[in-house]
Write a protein that holds these residues in place. Sequence first.
Motif: not given
Length: 508
Positions: A214, A233-234
């Motif tokens: 991520g 992000n992940h």
Amino acid sequence: MLAAAGGIATRLAFPEPGWWATSFVGIALLYLALRRDSARWNALVGLVWGLAFFPLLITWADEAVGPVPWLALSITEAGYVAGFAVAWTWARRGTGVWRSAWWQLLTFTLLWVAVEEVRSAWPFGGFPWGRLAFSQADSPIVPFAAWGGVPLVSALVCAVGVLLARVVVTVRRAQVLAASVAALVALVAVLAGLLVPLPTSAQAGSLHVGAVQGNVPGQGLDAFGEREQVLQNHIDGTYALLDQVDQGDLDLVLWPENGTDIDPQVDEEAARLIDDAAVAVGAPLLVGTVQYPPTGGRYNTAVLWEPGVGVVATYTKQHPAPFAEYIPMRSIARRFSSAVDRVTRDMLPGDSPGYVPLDSPRLGRTVGIGDVICFEVAYDGLVRDTVRAGGEVLVVQTNNATFGWSDESTQQLAMSRVRAIEHGRATVQISTVGVSAVIEPNGVVTQSTELFTADQMVTTLPLRTSLTPAARLGGWPAWIAEALAVCAVVAGAVGASRRRADAREVGA
């Protein structure tokens, strides 16, 4: 001079640049530098070798925690090489070893492996970084990891180095035959690994896996200050997998260590985001997270999140890193660096092997996922236990953000490659920021990512259930090397005392 050059040459064998053959040169120079029969002098020589090797190898420690802990760790590890040099001086005084170059080869190698094992276990659980085997991921020698594990590979590297040194010694003495024999044995030892079979085919089906790197907003110790952004992000990376696969095509999605520092078992919003992503991709997620028990401390944990269900299995890191994830002797350590107080809650160890059972509807059975977290990949027993518990693939969840652009991530990748060969398991190293990679059971990297980028990988992993000889032998090769090393040192000390006694009688 020889010792300093040898330490630098050995460092070059590790990533980066990873010139594996220079490890032989480094050991050869150390052997030549230790030819004086003085334990005190050789201790200094060994220390110089270690100080030329370790600080250059672990510059990432300076990047992560600053110069004082970096230098303290480097000096401590260099001290082990000094101890090795003393042990070699004593062992060499035995009559048989003193008179025979071949006994010297065996004894030097046993002592080196034994000292590697000791420093990998003590103090505070040890620090295996810099073991010779971890420089050999691209070497013809590395297939021997499947037979005797990391100790055998380190032994072979050391032995080849000693043989090269014997070539130098015998050539200087104009002993052409002895030099030719030593050179031939060294060549055979290096190339024999090419004959070791490394099966890669699936034995129990295959697993279709996605992996999400991520990335994080920053670097260093503050890289995870924005916890919500790291989680997002992940999450975004998981949705991005749908650009490569259809919903339901994957059997498992892998997140790295610290993929979310917000515990989804406590935080409802984090749980919703993770579950929505799992439902969207149609696969369970192996999520690296943290847990904060009410009794204090924290756990570094991987949770298997089933879509629409939640956590169905967990693994908790068994070997937190001292002075990074927990602070031993905090009041004393604080005198050397105030940075220790940035670790406000010490990490607690788990007590079970990294076996994560994955219920696979496609395969109609439970698949064993062998999971280790970050530096745990460096410890023989932790990785071996995951495989012997039933791990059919290996997953190395890691967080390299605190190490910046250093070589730490590629050095760790080399360890993961050696572990894949050692246990005959397809392996995925998945990092927050890279380097992430897919590794075949023979150690070949088929996919990899760059540092500090958001990226995803999709791959099909062969599931293997058979145990390599190394996995079956367990810790026995190391224990035998340690026992024989102690015997060699004791025998050398006894032999030397007898020679001194005989000399006194002759003089009288």
